[in-house]
Design a protein around this motif. Structure first.
Motif, PDB file in Angstrom:
ATOM      1  N   LEU A 139       0.875  -1.171   0.000  1.00 37.88           N
ATOM      2  CA  LEU A 139       0.000   0.000   0.000  1.00 37.88           C
ATOM      3  C   LEU A 139       0.916   1.226   0.000  1.00 37.88           C
ATOM      4  N   VAL A 140       0.924   1.958  -1.086  1.00 33.52           N
ATOM      5  CA  VAL A 140       1.784   3.137  -1.209  1.00 33.52           C
ATOM      6  C   VAL A 140       0.893   4.306  -1.634  1.00 33.52           C
ATOM      7  N   LYS A 141       1.126   5.461  -1.056  1.00 29.20           N
ATOM      8  CA  LYS A 141       0.240   6.605  -1.300  1.00 29.20           C
ATOM      9  C   LYS A 141       0.101   6.960  -2.776  1.00 29.20           C
ATOM     10  N   THR A 188      -4.328   6.570 -11.517  1.00 30.14           N
ATOM     11  CA  THR A 188      -3.103   5.984 -10.974  1.00 30.14           C
ATOM     12  C   THR A 188      -1.911   6.766 -11.511  1.00 30.14           C
ATOM     13  N   LEU A 189      -1.741   6.742 -12.827  1.00 31.40           N
ATOM     14  CA  LEU A 189      -0.648   7.469 -13.467  1.00 31.40           C
ATOM     15  C   LEU A 189      -1.073   8.892 -13.797  1.00 31.40           C
ATOM     16  N   LEU A 190      -2.267   9.017 -14.316  1.00 30.53           N
ATOM     17  CA  LEU A 190      -2.842  10.321 -14.681  1.00 30.53           C
ATOM     18  C   LEU A 190      -4.204  10.479 -14.024  1.00 30.53           C
ATOM     19  N   VAL A 246      -2.441   2.066  -4.852  1.00 28.90           N
ATOM     20  CA  VAL A 246      -2.207   3.478  -4.551  1.00 28.90           C
ATOM     21  C   VAL A 246      -3.541   4.182  -4.362  1.00 28.90           C
ATOM     22  N   LYS A 247      -3.479   5.326  -3.708  1.00 30.67           N
ATOM     23  CA  LYS A 247      -4.686   6.141  -3.563  1.00 30.67           C
ATOM     24  C   LYS A 247      -5.053   6.737  -4.922  1.00 30.67           C
ATOM     25  N   ILE A 303      -3.150   1.075   6.052  1.00 29.08           N
ATOM     26  CA  ILE A 303      -1.980   1.819   6.492  1.00 29.08           C
ATOM     27  C   ILE A 303      -1.191   2.148   5.233  1.00 29.08           C
ATOM     28  N   TRP A 304      -1.267   3.403   4.826  1.00 34.96           N
ATOM     29  CA  TRP A 304      -0.601   3.844   3.598  1.00 34.96           C
ATOM     30  C   TRP A 304       0.847   4.203   3.897  1.00 34.96           C
TER      31      TRP A 304
END
Length: 187
Positions: free
Chosen positions: A11-13, A38-40, A137-138, A170-171
């Motif tokens: 889990l990464v912001k 995600t990317l854009l 990701v968020k 938990i990010w």
């Protein structure tokens, strides 16, 4: 647990929090990423300066970025035109088709790849089916394209079930912290 296939490896912001050093440390040669949110941001077709800097850093480190999207070929081609990245459209996530296509085309091993996305029902599930690690990701923006509404609704129900079992998300700001966390919970 019945919903383990929706639990991401990390889990990464933000996708931009994936640093070259950490990716190299993990043996990653390619980052496969969802496109919209995600990317854009789906409503920001040019991307941010942060995105362009991140893509340049990865390119200089010989880490390939490949967009794996469920969108049409025309939509994805237009969206990535200024990003200098390869792509697979109509990937049919959660089927592993798009991910496996990239692995075969690039001659990559499963352990050399991360699949990054903002949806458990498409991106994380596809990564599980393909046998690669996943990074949830968020969302870049809270709104989505209209087609994503159904997935988000189903995902909300799945999250409630997962939260009851594992607690809230938990990010993390990096892969290293996420990998070290013994309680890597899911959003």
């Amino acid at each position: 647990m019945a919903l383990n296939f929706l639990k991401p490896t990390y889990l990464v912001k933000s996708v931009y929090d994936l640093s070259v050093a950490e990716l190299k440390d993990q043996g990653i040669k390619a980052v496969l990423t969802d496109l919209d949110n995600t990317l854009l941001a789906w409503n920001n077709p040019n991307g941010t300066p942060e995105l362009h800097a991140w893509l340049q850093e990865l390119k200089e480190a010989d880490i390939e970025v490949v967009v794996v999207s469920n969108n049409t070929w025309d939509r994805v081609k237009k969206a990535v035109a200024g990003l200098d990245v390869d792509y697979v459209a109509w990937s049919l996530k959660p089927l592993p088709r798009g991910i496996l296509k990239v692995l075969k085309k690039q001659g990559l091993k499963k352990e050399e790849v991360l699949m990054v996305g903002d949806q458990m029902l498409t991106d994380v599930w596809a990564a599980h089916l393909a046998g690669v690690r996943s990074v949830l990701v968020k969302q870049l923006v809270e709104s989505d394209m209209w087609q994503t509404w159904l997935n988000r609704s189903i995902e909300k129900l799945a999250k409630r079930i997962i939260y009851r079992k594992f607690g809230g998300p938990i990010w993390h700001d990096s892969l290293g912290v996420a990998a070290e966390s013994k309680d890597n919970k899911t959003n």
